[in-house]
Write a protein that holds these residues in place. Structure first.
Motif, PDB file in Angstrom:
ATOM      1  N   GLU A  72      42.333  34.594  39.578  1.00  0.00           N
ATOM      2  CA  GLU A  72      41.446  35.711  39.900  1.00  0.00           C
ATOM      3  C   GLU A  72      41.662  36.807  38.874  1.00  0.00           C
ATOM      4  O   GLU A  72      42.759  37.018  38.405  1.00  0.00           O
ATOM      5  CB  GLU A  72      41.731  36.234  41.308  1.00  0.00           C
ATOM      6  N   LYS A  83      33.002  39.481  42.427  1.00  0.00           N
ATOM      7  CA  LYS A  83      34.345  38.935  42.224  1.00  0.00           C
ATOM      8  C   LYS A  83      34.331  38.181  40.900  1.00  0.00           C
ATOM      9  O   LYS A  83      33.278  37.761  40.420  1.00  0.00           O
ATOM     10  CB  LYS A  83      34.707  37.958  43.342  1.00  0.00           C
ATOM     11  N   LYS A 127      32.423  32.770  47.071  1.00  0.00           N
ATOM     12  CA  LYS A 127      33.703  32.373  46.457  1.00  0.00           C
ATOM     13  C   LYS A 127      34.083  30.920  46.751  1.00  0.00           C
ATOM     14  O   LYS A 127      34.487  30.186  45.845  1.00  0.00           O
ATOM     15  CB  LYS A 127      34.819  33.305  46.909  1.00  0.00           C
ATOM     16  N   PRO A 152      31.156  37.976  46.561  1.00  0.00           N
ATOM     17  CA  PRO A 152      32.303  37.541  47.363  1.00  0.00           C
ATOM     18  C   PRO A 152      31.957  36.453  48.386  1.00  0.00           C
ATOM     19  O   PRO A 152      32.765  35.552  48.629  1.00  0.00           O
ATOM     20  CB  PRO A 152      32.750  38.823  48.070  1.00  0.00           C
TER      21      PRO A 152
END
Length: 67
Positions: free
Chosen positions: A66, A4, A50, A47
Motif C-alpha cells: 500500500e 487508495k 480494493k 476504497p
C-alpha cells in the motif's frame, strides 16, 4: 472520496496485459507505470474496489504494497 493506491512489482512484459484487464473491468483502477524496466506499477482506485483490485493484482504481482 479519496482514492487508495497500491504499488506492485510485476513482470515488465505483463504490464500491457494488466492494463487490458483493468480496462475490461470498466476502468476499475488507474494504472501508472513507475519503472517499466523493473515492472513497478501503481494502481489508484476507490476504497470500495480494493478487494477486486487485489484479486486481479495477485495474479500478476511478485510484490504488493500500500502507498
Amino acid at each position: 472520496m479519496k482514492s487508495k493506491k497500491l504499488r506492485a512489482e510485476i513482470s515488465p512484459e505483463r504490464i500491457a496485459f494488466l492494463k487490458f484487464i483493468l480496462d475490461g473491468y470498466d476502468h476499475l483502477a488507474l494504472l501508472t507505470v513507475k519503472d517499466p524496466k523493473a515492472g513497478i506499477v501503481e494502481l489508484s482506485f476507490f476504497p470500495s474496489e480494493k478487494e477486486e483490485v487485489l484479486k486481479i493484482l495477485k495474479g500478476f504481482a511478485k510484490k504488493i504494497e500500500e502507498v
